[in-house]
Design an enzyme around this catalytic site. Structure first.
Site, PDB file in Angstrom:
ATOM      1  N   ARG A 179       0.847  -1.196   0.000  1.00 42.57           N
ATOM      2  CA  ARG A 179       0.000   0.000   0.000  1.00 42.57           C
ATOM      3  C   ARG A 179       0.882   1.246   0.000  1.00 42.57           C
ATOM      4  NH1 ARG A 179      -5.434   1.258  -0.912  1.00 42.57           N
ATOM      5  NH2 ARG A 179      -5.612  -0.974  -0.797  1.00 42.57           N
ATOM      6  N   HIS A 214     -19.712  13.986  -1.426  1.00 40.88           N
ATOM      7  CA  HIS A 214     -20.320  12.879  -0.673  1.00 40.88           C
ATOM      8  C   HIS A 214     -21.831  12.953  -0.864  1.00 40.88           C
ATOM      9  CE1 HIS A 214     -20.750   9.803   2.390  1.00 40.88           C
ATOM     10  NE2 HIS A 214     -21.718  10.542   2.921  1.00 40.88           N
TER      11      HIS A 214
HETATM   12  C1  GRF Z   1     -21.467   9.370  -6.484  1.00 49.80           C
HETATM   13  O1  GRF Z   1     -22.714   9.026  -5.945  1.00 49.80           O
HETATM   14  C2  GRF Z   1     -20.679  10.115  -5.452  1.00 49.80           C
HETATM   15  O2  GRF Z   1     -21.450  10.851  -4.544  1.00 49.80           O
HETATM   16  C3  GRF Z   1     -20.010   9.027  -4.687  1.00 49.80           C
HETATM   17  O3  GRF Z   1     -19.714   8.014  -5.637  1.00 49.80           O
HETATM   18  C4  GRF Z   1     -20.592   8.151  -6.736  1.00 49.80           C
HETATM   19  C5  GRF Z   1     -19.728   8.347  -7.967  1.00 49.80           C
HETATM   20  O4  GRF Z   1     -20.474   8.336  -9.070  1.00 49.80           O
HETATM   21  N1  GRF Z   1     -18.829   9.519  -4.047  1.00 49.80           N
HETATM   22  P1  GRF Z   1     -19.759   8.705 -10.478  1.00 49.80           P
HETATM   23  O5  GRF Z   1     -18.579   7.776 -10.636  1.00 49.80           O
HETATM   24  O6  GRF Z   1     -19.343  10.136 -10.404  1.00 49.80           O
HETATM   25  O7  GRF Z   1     -20.848   8.459 -11.470  1.00 49.80           O
END
Ligand code: GRF
Length: 209
Positions: A66, A110
């Site tokens: 890692r 998020h």
């Molecule tokens: C989204 O729902 C974001 O909030 C979360 O992961 C998902 C990513 O979706 N962190 P994408 O790859 O941008 O379509």
């Protein structure tokens, strides 16, 4: 011109919102220097390619440890000399030394209204399952700076989304993406490019147009 690296793991719809925002002028003075995924099969890399943006896969699986992966990731990001690192659905824990090198310059999206439904184990569809399980009537999305905690950095922007009767996790996830994520992440990048976001202690001051 703001230079950003966008880190992805999956479908890349948030990346696409950034690409489209730069193209249509709603994100000013910004260029995506590179898209980096931990997952070679991420459709986000295809989106980058279609947009003529350099895409790279830097996967933990390709390194003996890692630590080696972290070194490779940080070296790669450093080489593009970006102003901000945008986590757009990036599901790998960010190396601590990256956050130390880029304080309040790593930005995450998020899919809930932090501090609700966030922290360890809260990502992707799981967030929306817990929202429906708890029966809250309003959810949404949050853009925040990344610190060494999980979803604990200074909040930059949030947007609320109503939970509707009969919502399934998938239906709710899509509404949160469409009505909140794809709006506030591009808007945040535009404000960062205009120098309209500053951090005071653990909170931000945002001069929203
Ligand atoms: C989204 O729902 C974001 O909030 C979360 O992961 C998902 C990513 O979706 N962190 P994408 O790859 O941008 O379509």
């Amino acid at each position: 011109m703001l230079r950003i690296a966008v880190l992805v793991s999956g479908g890349g719809t948030n990346l696409q919102a950034i690409i489209d925002g730069i193209r249509n002028g709603s994100i000013r003075d910004t260029e995506i220097a590179v898209v980096i995924s931990n997952n070679a099969d991420a459709y986000a890399l295809e989106r980058a390619k279609l947009a003529g943006i350099e895409g790279r896969c830097i996967s933990p699986k390709s390194y003996a440890s890692r630590e080696d992966f972290h070194v490779a990731l940080v070296e790669a990001i450093d080489s593009y000399k970006v102003d901000y690192i945008i986590l757009a659905g990036y599901l790998v824990k960010i190396p601590e030394n990256l956050i130390e090198k880029y304080p309040n310059r790593v930005v995450n999206i998020h899919p809930s209204l932090i501090p609700s439904f966030c922290g360890v184990g809260y990502y992707g569809l799981k967030v929306h399952e817990k929202v429906l399980e708890r029966g809250v009537k309003v959810t949404g999305a949050t853009v925040h700076f990344v610190d060494n905690g999980m979803d604990t950095g200074p909040i930059i922007m949030q947007k609320a989304v109503a939970v509707q009767n009969g919502d399934t996790p998938k239906v709710l996830q899509r509404r949160v993406m469409e009505e909140a994520e794809w709006v506030i992440l591009p808007k945040t990048i535009d404000l960062l490019a205009a120098g309209k976001v500053r951090v005071e202690g653990h909170v931000t001051v945002v001069e929203n147009d």
